[in-house]
Design an enzyme around this catalytic site. Structure first.
Site, mmCIF file in Angstrom:
data_model
loop_
_atom_site.group_PDB
_atom_site.id
_atom_site.type_symbol
_atom_site.label_atom_id
_atom_site.label_comp_id
_atom_site.label_asym_id
_atom_site.label_seq_id
_atom_site.Cartn_x
_atom_site.Cartn_y
_atom_site.Cartn_z
ATOM 1 N N HIS A 168 0.843 -1.192 0.000
ATOM 2 C CA HIS A 168 0.000 0.000 0.000
ATOM 3 C C HIS A 168 0.884 1.249 0.000
ATOM 4 O O HIS A 168 1.957 1.262 0.599
ATOM 5 C CB HIS A 168 -0.896 0.021 1.249
ATOM 6 C CG HIS A 168 -2.051 0.949 1.122
ATOM 7 N ND1 HIS A 168 -1.970 2.282 1.408
ATOM 8 C CD2 HIS A 168 -3.312 0.728 0.684
ATOM 9 C CE1 HIS A 168 -3.131 2.857 1.164
ATOM 10 N NE2 HIS A 168 -3.966 1.938 0.727
ATOM 11 N N ASP A 214 -7.960 -5.132 -0.169
ATOM 12 C CA ASP A 214 -8.440 -6.021 -1.242
ATOM 13 C C ASP A 214 -8.082 -7.480 -1.015
ATOM 14 O O ASP A 214 -8.566 -8.345 -1.747
ATOM 15 C CB ASP A 214 -7.846 -5.555 -2.583
ATOM 16 C CG ASP A 214 -8.431 -4.216 -3.008
ATOM 17 O OD1 ASP A 214 -7.649 -3.304 -3.361
ATOM 18 O OD2 ASP A 214 -9.655 -4.072 -2.941
HETATM 19 C C1 SDX Z 1 -6.145 0.042 -3.069
HETATM 20 O O1 SDX Z 1 -4.278 4.541 -2.195
HETATM 21 C C2 SDX Z 1 -5.209 3.927 -1.582
HETATM 22 O O2 SDX Z 1 -5.598 4.301 -0.492
HETATM 23 C C3 SDX Z 1 -5.807 2.733 -2.317
HETATM 24 C C4 SDX Z 1 -6.826 1.927 -1.540
HETATM 25 C C5 SDX Z 1 -8.079 2.720 -1.294
HETATM 26 O O3 SDX Z 1 -8.818 2.391 -0.338
HETATM 27 O O4 SDX Z 1 -8.417 3.603 -2.115
HETATM 28 O O5 SDX Z 1 -6.294 1.512 -0.292
HETATM 29 C C6 SDX Z 1 -7.268 0.686 -2.331
HETATM 30 O O6 SDX Z 1 -5.919 0.366 -4.201
HETATM 31 C C7 SDX Z 1 -5.271 -0.951 -2.334
HETATM 32 C C8 SDX Z 1 -4.063 -1.452 -3.198
HETATM 33 C C9 SDX Z 1 -4.576 -2.554 -4.145
HETATM 34 N N1 SDX Z 1 -3.520 -2.930 -5.077
HETATM 35 C C10 SDX Z 1 -2.853 -4.104 -4.984
HETATM 36 O O7 SDX Z 1 -3.039 -4.916 -4.083
HETATM 37 C C11 SDX Z 1 -1.873 -4.370 -6.122
HETATM 38 C C12 SDX Z 1 -0.566 -4.929 -5.554
HETATM 39 N N2 SDX Z 1 0.108 -3.874 -4.802
HETATM 40 C C13 SDX Z 1 0.939 -2.993 -5.528
HETATM 41 O O8 SDX Z 1 1.047 -3.001 -6.856
HETATM 42 C C14 SDX Z 1 1.534 -1.829 -4.736
HETATM 43 O O9 SDX Z 1 1.835 -2.279 -3.486
HETATM 44 C C15 SDX Z 1 0.670 -0.589 -4.673
HETATM 45 C C16 SDX Z 1 0.257 -0.142 -6.015
HETATM 46 C C17 SDX Z 1 -0.531 -0.838 -3.835
HETATM 47 C C18 SDX Z 1 1.515 0.511 -3.991
HETATM 48 O O10 SDX Z 1 2.529 0.809 -4.855
HETATM 49 P P1 SDX Z 1 3.628 1.926 -4.470
HETATM 50 O O11 SDX Z 1 3.279 2.635 -3.231
HETATM 51 O O12 SDX Z 1 3.895 2.741 -5.702
HETATM 52 O O13 SDX Z 1 4.873 1.045 -4.115
HETATM 53 P P2 SDX Z 1 5.903 0.540 -5.175
HETATM 54 O O14 SDX Z 1 5.204 -0.035 -6.364
HETATM 55 O O15 SDX Z 1 6.912 1.618 -5.385
HETATM 56 O O16 SDX Z 1 6.563 -0.694 -4.379
HETATM 57 C C19 SDX Z 1 7.632 -0.483 -3.463
HETATM 58 C C20 SDX Z 1 8.426 -1.774 -3.536
HETATM 59 C C21 SDX Z 1 8.873 -2.115 -4.960
HETATM 60 O O17 SDX Z 1 10.038 -2.903 -4.865
HETATM 61 P P3 SDX Z 1 11.521 -2.180 -4.968
HETATM 62 O O18 SDX Z 1 11.495 -1.365 -6.259
HETATM 63 O O19 SDX Z 1 11.606 -1.321 -3.735
HETATM 64 O O20 SDX Z 1 12.449 -3.341 -5.027
HETATM 65 O O21 SDX Z 1 7.607 -2.868 -3.122
HETATM 66 C C22 SDX Z 1 7.422 -3.763 -4.210
HETATM 67 C C23 SDX Z 1 7.756 -3.004 -5.472
HETATM 68 O O22 SDX Z 1 8.221 -3.898 -6.493
HETATM 69 N N3 SDX Z 1 6.014 -4.182 -4.183
HETATM 70 C C24 SDX Z 1 5.576 -5.421 -4.377
HETATM 71 C C25 SDX Z 1 4.189 -5.372 -4.205
HETATM 72 N N4 SDX Z 1 3.821 -4.105 -3.931
HETATM 73 C C26 SDX Z 1 4.952 -3.378 -3.919
HETATM 74 N N5 SDX Z 1 6.235 -6.576 -4.659
HETATM 75 C C27 SDX Z 1 5.477 -7.685 -4.792
HETATM 76 N N6 SDX Z 1 4.125 -7.720 -4.633
HETATM 77 C C28 SDX Z 1 3.459 -6.572 -4.346
HETATM 78 N N7 SDX Z 1 2.141 -6.597 -4.189
#
Ligand code: SDX
Length: 428
Positions: A307, A364
């Site tokens: 998140h 989710d």
């Molecule tokens: C919602 O914003 C909100 O409030 C949203 C929400 C709401 O109520 O409106 O809470 C609802 O959208 C919840 C999120 C649902 N999405 C997912 O579950 C999809 C999977 N999660 C991600 O794609 C990710 O975690 C996000 C999109 C939720 C957050 O992305 P960020 O904040 O941009 O973080 P990032 O992509 O920069 O990740 C940081 C690191 C990265 O690795 P490094 O580059 O540091 O090596 O964490 C890793 C990412 O690769 N990472 C994951 C991951 N999520 C982040 N690695 C594996 N699996 C994951 N799910």
């Protein structure tokens, strides 16, 4: 004495005011930076940039705190009704008995949609995703109520638009579902509560005397409350920026629905169930999938994990995880996917990759398991999220309008070709 931030650019020191919110959050107000220094700031994805001041929802990502207008989500999910929470988000205070009766009655009287909208459903291809249908239908409401296109209409007319939208969203969502099933639609029943009416429109058939199960209604009420707002998330920011151009509320919310559909946002609840089903079909070996999620060369992510704000735990995920256990037991549903989800959480939360990055289950991760137990099909999961998030989108839009925020128009830093002369086609 308010704090000052000092920044030195090209040897010149600039002072920028610091703003502190009611929960102690601090921001450097950069609104004068470009005029003073010619510099702008850059922050891809706005990870460190506040777009507005807001009094609607407070999140503390480190402590896993979520308050709607100061009330803890745990208390609201346990004690309030979804319409009560909708009133709280939109008007800023919990309603008293008269106010809730007025709000409920007004919404109940607007649940019907124009019969001409039935023709839209016939035009969509069989199997059309209900989020694509819902986004289109909500935007088309602005054509049935053209007065909603006037940004300067009296407040009471704006309020009617708000109530109409809250009233008609479940009706359109249920009709999209019935259309996808090839079943006759159900008209709203004004004798039922908001959540019961939705369930009745979804599941009543001429061949069944559908009765709403109180367990199902209670679970749905809780899920809608947990999804009702989340400050400046992707879809709320979309609603705000579309509305900032004075586009009408229906079109602004339609844009929010489109943003929510993305698998990185609200679309994740559908992706989670599909991921868990894939893991189950693959034999349930969890470490393999956790390793895939860590592998940068693999596009696989652990959907429902991570998140932008919560880096310890998502308080909503905790409540939904417990509710999933309760609902499945009460309904006598044994869903092996719930066990896989719990085991996956356990494996991942022991893994340094997830711990170091603060990746925990989000809202989710478990919600789809409950939706499924309630009989809601997978491609309707994000529609459920949209129904829940609607009062939050409306509250954010209303706050933006009432604050007189300017049209949203970010700056950029240009990195393309510098000035050059046109070259005739024959000379290229
Ligand atoms: C919602 O914003 C909100 O409030 C949203 C929400 C709401 O109520 O409106 O809470 C609802 O959208 C919840 C999120 C649902 N999405 C997912 O579950 C999809 C999977 N999660 C991600 O794609 C990710 O975690 C996000 C999109 C939720 C957050 O992305 P960020 O904040 O941009 O973080 P990032 O992509 O920069 O990740 C940081 C690191 C990265 O690795 P490094 O580059 O540091 O090596 O964490 C890793 C990412 O690769 N990472 C994951 C991951 N999520 C982040 N690695 C594996 N699996 C994951 N799910």
């Amino acid at each position: 004495m308010s704090e000052i931030a000092r920044i030195i650019l090209d040897g010149i020191e600039y002072e920028l005011p610091v703003f502190e919110g009611t929960e102690g959050e601090k921001a450097i107000d950069i609104s004068s930076l470009r005029a003073k220094s010619g510099y702008i700031t850059l922050d891809s994805g706005y990870k460190n940039t506040g777009s507005t001041k807001s009094s609607i929802t407070f999140l503390d990502g480190e402590k896993g705190i979520l308050h709607y207008r100061g009330y803890p989500i745990e208390q609201l999910a346990e004690k309030a009704s979804f319409l009560e929470v909708s009133y709280l988000l939109i008007y800023g205070e919990l309603p008293n008995v008269e106010q809730l009766e007025w709000f409920t009655k007004s919404i109940t009287m607007h649940t019907l949609v124009h019969e001409d909208m039935r023709r839209f459903f016939e035009a969509f291809p069989t199997g059309a995703h209900p989020m694509g249908i819902l986004s289109s239908m909500i935007s088309s409401l602005s054509t049935f109520y053209p007065e909603s296109q006037n940004p300067n209409r009296p407040y009471k007319d704006i309020e009617k638009t708000i109530h109409r939208l809250i009233a008609k969203m479940p009706t359109l969502a249920a009709q999209a579902f019935k259309n996808s099933q090839g079943h006759p639609i159900n008209y709203p029943n004004n004798k039922l509560s908001y959540t019961s009416n939705f369930l009745h429109m979804m599941y009543a058939l001429p061949s069944n005397d559908y009765e709403v199960d109180p367990v199902v209604e209670d679970a749905l009420n809780k899920l809608l409350i947990l999804h009702a707002d989340h400050e400046q998330n992707c879809s709320a920011s979309t609603v705000r920026i579309v509305g900032s151009s004075q586009a009408n509320l229906y079109s602004s919310v339609s844009a929010g629905i489109a943003a929510l559909w993305g698998p990185l946002h609200g679309g994740a609840n559908q992706e989670v169930i599909e991921m868990l089903e894939t893991i189950k079909a693959d034999g349930g070996g969890l470490q393999k999938w956790v390793d895939k999620a860590k592998d940068k060369t693999d596009s696989f992510r652990l959907m429902g994990f991570g998140h932008r704000v919560y880096k310890n735990f998502d308080p909503r995920a905790k409540i939904i995880k417990k509710a999933a256990d309760d609902v499945l037991v009460k309904l006598g549903v044994d869903d092996p996917v719930l066990d896989i989800a719990k085991q996956l959480e356990e494996v991942a939360l022991k893994d340094p990759y997830f711990i170091e990055r603060g990746l925990y289950p989000n809202v989710d991760f478990y919600s789809g398991i409950i939706y499924r137990a309630l009989g809601i099909p997978t491609d309707m999961f994000t529609v459920m999220f949209a129904i829940g998030r609607l009062p939050g989108w409306i509250a954010q839009w209303k706050e933006m309008i009432e604050a007189g925020d300017p049209i949203g128009r970010p700056r950029q830093i240009y990195t393309g070709a510098t000035a050059r002369d046109y070259v005739e086609l024959k000379n290229r």
